[in-house]
Design a protein around this motif. Structure first.
Motif, short mmCIF file in Angstrom:
data_model
loop_
_atom_site.label_atom_id
_atom_site.label_comp_id
_atom_site.label_asym_id
_atom_site.label_seq_id
_atom_site.Cartn_x
_atom_site.Cartn_y
_atom_site.Cartn_z
N ILE A 157 0.71 -1.15 0.01
CA ILE A 157 -0.08 0.24 0.06
C ILE A 157 0.87 1.23 0.13
O ILE A 157 0.57 2.27 -0.81
N PRO A 158 1.99 1.43 0.72
CA PRO A 158 2.70 2.64 1.00
C PRO A 158 3.29 2.97 -0.53
O PRO A 158 3.35 3.98 -1.00
N HIS A 159 3.65 2.04 -1.30
CA HIS A 159 4.14 1.90 -2.81
C HIS A 159 3.02 2.71 -3.61
O HIS A 159 3.55 3.80 -4.43
N ILE A 160 1.74 2.27 -3.53
CA ILE A 160 0.68 2.85 -4.28
C ILE A 160 0.68 4.19 -3.84
O ILE A 160 0.40 5.04 -4.55
N ALA A 161 0.65 4.59 -2.34
CA ALA A 161 0.27 5.83 -1.71
C ALA A 161 1.41 6.91 -2.27
O ALA A 161 0.90 7.99 -2.98
N ARG A 162 2.49 6.55 -2.45
CA ARG A 162 3.56 7.23 -3.03
C ARG A 162 3.40 7.61 -4.41
O ARG A 162 3.77 8.62 -4.88
N PHE A 163 2.85 6.66 -5.06
CA PHE A 163 2.61 6.66 -6.63
C PHE A 163 1.29 7.69 -6.95
O PHE A 163 1.42 8.75 -7.66
N ILE A 164 0.30 7.36 -6.03
CA ILE A 164 -0.68 8.27 -6.14
C ILE A 164 -0.64 9.77 -5.32
O ILE A 164 -1.22 10.62 -6.02
N GLY A 165 -0.09 9.66 -4.52
CA GLY A 165 0.20 10.73 -3.58
C GLY A 165 1.60 11.46 -3.84
O GLY A 165 2.11 11.53 -4.86
N GLU A 166 2.50 11.66 -2.67
CA GLU A 166 3.76 12.00 -2.72
C GLU A 166 4.21 11.39 -1.55
O GLU A 166 3.86 11.08 -0.72
N SER A 167 5.83 11.63 -1.54
CA SER A 167 6.56 11.01 -0.44
C SER A 167 6.55 11.67 0.71
O SER A 167 6.80 11.14 1.83
N ARG A 168 5.82 12.89 0.97
CA ARG A 168 5.97 13.71 2.14
C ARG A 168 5.08 12.97 3.09
O ARG A 168 3.72 12.39 2.75
N HIS A 169 5.46 12.93 4.41
CA HIS A 169 4.56 12.24 5.30
C HIS A 169 3.05 12.78 5.45
O HIS A 169 2.14 12.22 5.89
N ALA A 170 3.16 14.15 5.45
CA ALA A 170 1.85 14.76 5.64
C ALA A 170 0.82 14.59 4.78
O ALA A 170 -0.32 14.44 4.79
N VAL A 171 1.44 13.92 3.56
CA VAL A 171 0.49 13.55 2.45
C VAL A 171 0.11 12.01 2.80
O VAL A 171 -0.90 11.49 2.55
N MET A 172 1.33 11.39 2.97
CA MET A 172 1.53 10.09 3.18
C MET A 172 0.68 9.52 4.08
O MET A 172 -0.15 8.35 3.83
N VAL A 173 0.32 10.18 5.16
CA VAL A 173 -0.61 9.64 6.20
C VAL A 173 -2.07 9.32 5.70
O VAL A 173 -2.84 8.52 6.18
N TRP A 174 -2.47 10.33 4.86
CA TRP A 174 -3.93 10.29 4.45
C TRP A 174 -3.97 9.30 3.10
O TRP A 174 -4.77 8.47 3.53
N PHE A 175 -3.21 9.15 2.34
CA PHE A 175 -3.17 8.47 0.93
C PHE A 175 -3.02 6.85 1.55
O PHE A 175 -3.80 5.95 1.12
N THR A 176 -2.11 6.67 2.58
CA THR A 176 -1.81 5.23 2.98
C THR A 176 -2.91 4.76 3.64
O THR A 176 -3.22 3.66 3.39
N SER A 177 -3.62 5.63 4.53
CA SER A 177 -4.82 5.00 5.18
C SER A 177 -6.05 4.69 4.35
O SER A 177 -6.54 3.70 4.45
N LEU A 178 -6.22 5.69 3.45
CA LEU A 178 -7.32 5.52 2.47
C LEU A 178 -7.05 4.54 1.71
O LEU A 178 -8.01 3.77 1.39
N ILE A 179 -5.93 4.18 1.07
CA ILE A 179 -5.73 3.40 -0.02
C ILE A 179 -5.83 1.98 0.92
O ILE A 179 -6.44 0.65 0.27
N GLY A 180 -5.11 1.81 1.97
CA GLY A 180 -5.29 0.75 2.72
C GLY A 180 -6.32 0.19 3.10
O GLY A 180 -6.96 -1.10 3.03
N ALA A 181 -7.32 1.18 3.30
CA ALA A 181 -8.77 0.70 3.75
C ALA A 181 -9.40 0.38 2.65
O ALA A 181 -10.12 -0.66 2.79
N VAL A 182 -9.46 0.89 1.56
CA VAL A 182 -10.22 0.52 0.18
C VAL A 182 -9.60 -0.82 -0.30
O VAL A 182 -10.60 -1.73 -0.35
#
Lengths: 249, 340
Positions: free
Chosen positions: B272-297
């Motif tokens: 999931i973090p790989h997908i999150a970095r791809f869809i979002g970006e590497s900064r943790h301020a962004v990663m925290v949202w994208f990683t949890s959302l994509i993980g949940a989906v």
């Protein structure tokens, strides 16, 4: 006035002496090059100056033992550009440069508008402002090096420590970097392999041989072919053209 | 003003949220008994109007499916965030609680507590406590052995060793146990499952998720620095060691809770973090949202697959994530770590 003094620093790994009673002084506001053959202890000396290793009362920053200065406080005055390591992170250029402002940032807060302004200025000074939005994965080794140099400048330090920063750079950017450092006007200690750069841009030179400081002093006095031949084991020629001094092997 | 999906992070996050919510509603219909989406919406409407129905559909939806789907989404987010934290701290994009053996450690700890009866000392949280100690033990061993090695493959191999060791302990404990009622099933502690998730389990996992997200948000800039490089972070005045200890503690806790409730679910934290970095970006301020959302989906849909592939039989979710995740894991190694 000396910004950093090294007093009788010795260091050994498994009984092998890496640094042997090193004494050196670095003058405030000057660019000092550390030169020497591979394995002469240049990078190890840098690791003591950057507080990466504990020095046991041998390294003094403005008269104060660096071991007694906290990492947070040291980061406000000294920025370090280590030899390039492999990086996994794929940040944008502007985000990396902004990280140079971390020592100034309040806990749990974001970087301020002032921080952004300063890091933009740093990007301009190394000519990467056009790449601000690009990701590191889309950049060459030399470009990444310039990003890290901008980060070091954004830190607005009194002292910049650089370990072979010119390694990945084209000639054009090597010269640009040295000019930027000159223009910055603060103290720089730089490990250099390129002796022509040292002779043209550095005020002073520290020469290391087998873990010892062989000699140190003003660039013009130290950088003599006879001495360099002794250090590197190959003959050197020194010549002047258009009022500039060059050294070659 | 033209709004561009490519440029606007908020828009992408909003879209993901929408996909998550829609997915959760659609997922309610799937299972051993199929309920049409229209019927699901009817039941929701009734519920919102305060009309209580005792229809079998309502019971299935509100007592079984909804807590399960909520738990799937929350645990997907927790596993993904934990994987992200581990990847950041080790600067290794192959790290994940399953691959590093932390999940196996938690499983072993939980089983140990149940079988020795130690769980009763800390009742009703005995299993969690055991899992927490197991997870922490595994993490500390990985960190100790791997040290400051920056060889990404070394860390993975050490993790494999630890995982093998703790899985063996778990099987030994189960094998040696006289009281079969104490052990739910060997497979559960080796391969996770969402069967038997109840409402009572939802709040505690939600609390863990909130704790993780708040931690990551508070330390977003510090985590960015560590991801850039440990040495770089230290030169900027950050105590990377203290940060690492905090991450070890908080991720052990998160893994302990999820493993105690749902068993070991692998590869979500890796992929999931790989997908999150791809869809979002590497900064943790962004990663925290994208990683949890994509993980949940992903977890909600993985659970739908697990329930409906061989309906009315159910595939344990851990087997499914391994089937999907293991090839991705191999692909990442193959792409990123070419022989030089």
């Amino acid at each position: 006035m000396n910004i950093i003094e090294v007093k009788s620093l010795s260091y050994a790994i498994n009984g092998k002496k890496i640094l042997d009673n090193v004494n050196a002084v670095f003058a405030e506001g000057k660019i000092t090059a550390i030169i020497g053959a591979n394995g002469s202890g240049k990078s190890t000396l840098m690791s003591f100056l950057s507080k990466t290793r504990r020095s046991a009362n041998a390294v003094y920053f403005r008269g104060q033992d660096v071991d007694k200065i906290s990492a947070e406080h040291y980061a406000l005055q000294v920025s370090v550009l280590p030899q390039r390591q492999k990086m996994v992170a794929d940040f944008r250029v502007e985000d990396v440069v902004l990280m140079g402002r971390f020592p100034y940032k309040k806990k749990f807060r974001d970087y301020t508008a002032e921080d952004r302004k300063i890091s933009r200025r740093a990007m301009e000074s190394v000519g990467i402002i056009d790449m601000a939005k690009r990701k590191l994965s889309q950049m060459s080794g030399g470009e990444i090096q310039r990003v890290l140099i901008a980060k070091a400048l954004a830190q607005e330090p009194e002292l910049i420590l650089m370990d072979e920063p010119t390694n990945h750079l084209d000639v054009k950017y090597k010269l640009a970097l040295m000019k930027t450092l000159r223009a910055y006007g603060k103290t720089v200690i730089i490990v250099l392999h390129d002796l022509s750069l040292a002779i043209q841009y550095c005020d002073a030179v520290v020469v290391m041989v087998a873990g010892k400081v062989l000699t140190q002093g003003k660039t013009a006095e130290i950088m003599q072919p006879a001495l360099l031949e002794k250090i590197f084991g190959v003959p050197f020629v020194k010549f002047e053209r258009d009022g500039r001094t060059y050294i070659n092997y | 003003m033209r709004i561009s999906l490519r440029k606007n992070l908020y828009l992408r996050a909003a879209l993901l949220t929408l996909i998550l919510i829609a997915g959760m509603i659609i997922a309610v219909g799937f299972g051993s008994i199929k309920i049409e989406t229209a019927a699901v919406i009817d039941e929701f409407a009734n519920y919102l109007r305060g009309l209580k129905t005792d229809s079998p559909n309502a019971m299935i939806i509100f007592d079984i499916r909804i807590p399960r789907i909520l738990f799937a989404a929350i645990s997907g987010a927790i596993l993904s965030l934990t994987g992200m934290l581990m990847q950041t701290v080790s600067q290794n994009y192959l790290a994940d609680p399953y691959i590093l053996g932390v999940s196996s450690g938690a499983g072993m700890g939980a089983v140990f507590c149940i079988i020795t009866g130690a769980a009763q000392i800390f009742a009703p949280y005995g299993v969690y406590v055991g899992a927490f100690f197991g997870a922490t033990l595994a993490t500390v061993i990985v960190v100790r052995i791997a040290g400051t090695s920056n060889n990404p493959i070394k860390l993975v191999l050490i993790g494999m060793g630890i995982s093998a060791l703790f899985s063996a302990f778990t099987m030994l404990e189960i094998y040696g146990s006289k009281n079969e009622a104490q052990v739910r099933s060997a497979m559960f502690w080796l391969m996770g499952s969402f069967t038997g998730i109840q409402w009572a389990m939802v709040p505690i996992t939600f609390a863990v998720l909130m704790m993780l997200m708040i931690f990551i948000w508070l330390f977003r800039h510090e985590l960015d620095l560590i991801l850039l490089g440990r040495e770089e972070a230290q030169h900027l005045g950050l105590s990377t060691e203290r940060m690492q200890q905090a991450v070890v503690l908080i991720s052990s806790l998160a893994i302990a809770i999820t493993v105690s409730i749902a068993g070991i679910i692998g590869f979500i934290g890796l992929v999931i973090p790989h997908i999150a970095r791809f869809i979002g970006e590497s900064r943790h301020a962004v990663m925290v949202w994208f990683t949890s959302l994509i993980g949940a989906v992903v977890m909600v849909w993985a659970d739908v697959m697990a329930r409906s592939m061989f309906s009315p039989e159910e595939v344990p979710i851990g087997i499914l994530t391994a089937c999907l995740g293991a090839p991705v894991f191999m692909q990442i190694i193959n792409r990123q770590y070419k022989d030089s």
